[in-house]
Design a protein around this motif. Structure first.
Motif, PDB file in Angstrom:
ATOM      1  N   CYS A 291       0.840  -1.201   0.000  1.00 50.92           N
ATOM      2  CA  CYS A 291       0.000   0.000   0.000  1.00 50.92           C
ATOM      3  C   CYS A 291       0.872   1.248   0.000  1.00 50.92           C
ATOM      4  O   CYS A 291       1.828   1.341   0.769  1.00 50.92           O
ATOM      5  CB  CYS A 291      -0.909   0.009   1.236  1.00 50.92           C
ATOM      6  N   TRP A 342      -3.422   0.338  -3.455  1.00 51.99           N
ATOM      7  CA  TRP A 342      -3.048  -1.026  -3.092  1.00 51.99           C
ATOM      8  C   TRP A 342      -2.739  -1.854  -4.340  1.00 51.99           C
ATOM      9  O   TRP A 342      -3.370  -1.691  -5.389  1.00 51.99           O
ATOM     10  CB  TRP A 342      -4.189  -1.722  -2.355  1.00 51.99           C
ATOM     11  N   GLY A 356      -7.958  -2.901  -4.760  1.00 52.05           N
ATOM     12  CA  GLY A 356      -6.597  -2.747  -5.237  1.00 52.05           C
ATOM     13  C   GLY A 356      -6.351  -3.464  -6.548  1.00 52.05           C
ATOM     14  O   GLY A 356      -7.247  -4.090  -7.135  1.00 52.05           O
TER      15      GLY A 356
END
Length: 379
Positions: A291, A342, A356
């Motif tokens: 992240c 992400w 993500g």
């Protein structure tokens, strides 16, 4: 602008004793009121450094060495010189930098970049005649006091050498010399102790060994003993301050990108070596989430304050990834930044698809990290 890159891993290890305490038992900790398996951050940092070397992820000239044997390393580089004279010049050069020797070793472990070591060797070669015969102080209980008596020019150059040498591992993990604060380097990377997502109990393996040459009248084992072990699904977390890393690497943007790519690979591949000849617990992570945070780092360990419990229909790994995703969503709503991004590698097929960019393999994840940071550094 602050930019942090976080690594969140879920990794299940088979029975093992990867990181021992002073009694030989696997390290543990109480978390959320329950005993958890634990692998220390120091243990994983070393495993990361070893993985980086094993897979040749960082060029040799940008690696660090942790050792007390700086004098021996310099002697190897000066092997063409007369040894007694070389030893004296090495001691004089180290004294000029403020480094003390005790029984031919530095008094504590030094974490030096390859460029710093090479720099000392070059300095000694360049100023050989000026260093010959330069005293380094009196002997006191086997320790040579570091009193610089070399020419001022040499002293200035020797002290200037200790700048980290653009060594990636020194830049990531930092170093501290209590009596030489000017050469300290604050770490760009923080690594958490890995803890199990569930409650654990220690187990004991009672073992025996047979004497291959034992006679017919010799009964029983040649040796008996026991070893403690456990098996656990771990949550691992690390965060890198990209701005600090670039600063530690003396502003070298390309080296910063290479360092982050190398760290991504090494972080995922790192497996501690403790008792591996006994247990062979070579188990890679089932989930790797990366992240990019723009406000402040968020360790997600509290996803497991209430421990995951074993179920017949779900693995501990899958439950752990699901708990991690739920906690991330909860925290991001309150503390996150809309710019956070992400990417993830998920063998458990549990992380939410819309949370993500899913990648197929470690190489793709590494490329994603490098591309995202490159864009941020340019901005």
């Amino acid at each position: 602008m602050s930019l942090f890159i976080e690594f969140h891993l879920i990794q299940n290890f088979a029975p093992s004793n990867l990181n021992r305490d002073d009694t030989g038992a696997p390290k543990d900790a109480i978390f959320g009121g329950h005993r958890r398996a634990r692998v220390s951050s120091q243990c994983f940092k070393r495993a990361i450094r070893l993985a980086s070397q094993e897979h040749d992820l960082v060029a040799p000239e940008y690696r660090g060495v942790r050792t007390k044997k700086l004098k021996s390393l310099l002697l190897e580089r000066l092997e063409g010189r007369e040894q007694t004279e070389a030893e004296g010049n090495i001691e004089a050069a180290l004294a000029a930098a403020g480094l003390k020797l005790k029984e031919d070793k530095t008094e504590y472990l030094l974490f030096l970049g390859e460029a710093e070591i090479a720099g000392f060797a070059n300095l000694i070669e360049q100023h050989w005649d000026e260093l010959v015969g330069a005293p380094v102080g009196a002997e006191k209980k086997g320790k040579k006091e570091a009193k610089a008596s070399a020419p001022p020019e040499v002293v200035k150059k020797a002290k200037a050498l200790l700048d980290g040498g653009k060594a990636v591992d020194v830049a990531l993990f930092g170093r501290m010399l209590a009596d030489m604060p000017g050469v300290n380097q604050d770490a760009a990377c923080q690594v958490a102790h890995a803890i199990s997502t569930h409650r654990v109990e220690r187990e004991f393996d009672y073992f025996t060994a047979v004497d291959d040459k034992g006679g017919p009248d010799e009964t029983g084992a040649g040796m008996i003993g026991q070893v403690e072990f456990n098996s656990a699904t771990f949550y691992r977390y690390a965060v890198v301050d990209t701005g600090k890393l670039q600063s530690n690497l003396q502003g070298d943007g390309e080296l910063t990108l290479s360092a982050l790519a190398a760290f991504t690979q090494a972080m995922v591949r790192a497996i501690p070596t403790g008792k591996q000849n006994t247990f062979a617990a070579h188990n890679p992570p089932s989930f790797v989430g990366v992240c990019l945070r723009h406000s402040s780092p968020l360790n997600l360990a509290n996803a497991f304050e209430k421990p995951v419990s074993a179920r017949l229909d779900q693995s501990l790994t899958g439950q752990s990834v699901a708990a991690l995703a739920a906690h991330e969503k909860q925290l991001a709503t309150v503390y996150g930044d809309s710019r956070d991004q992400w990417a993830y590698l998920d063998l458990s097929d549990t992380w939410p698809e819309n949370s993500g960019n899913r990648v197929a393999n470690l190489e793709d994840l590494t490329v994603w990290v490098r591309m995202q940071i490159a864009d941020q550094l340019e901005a």
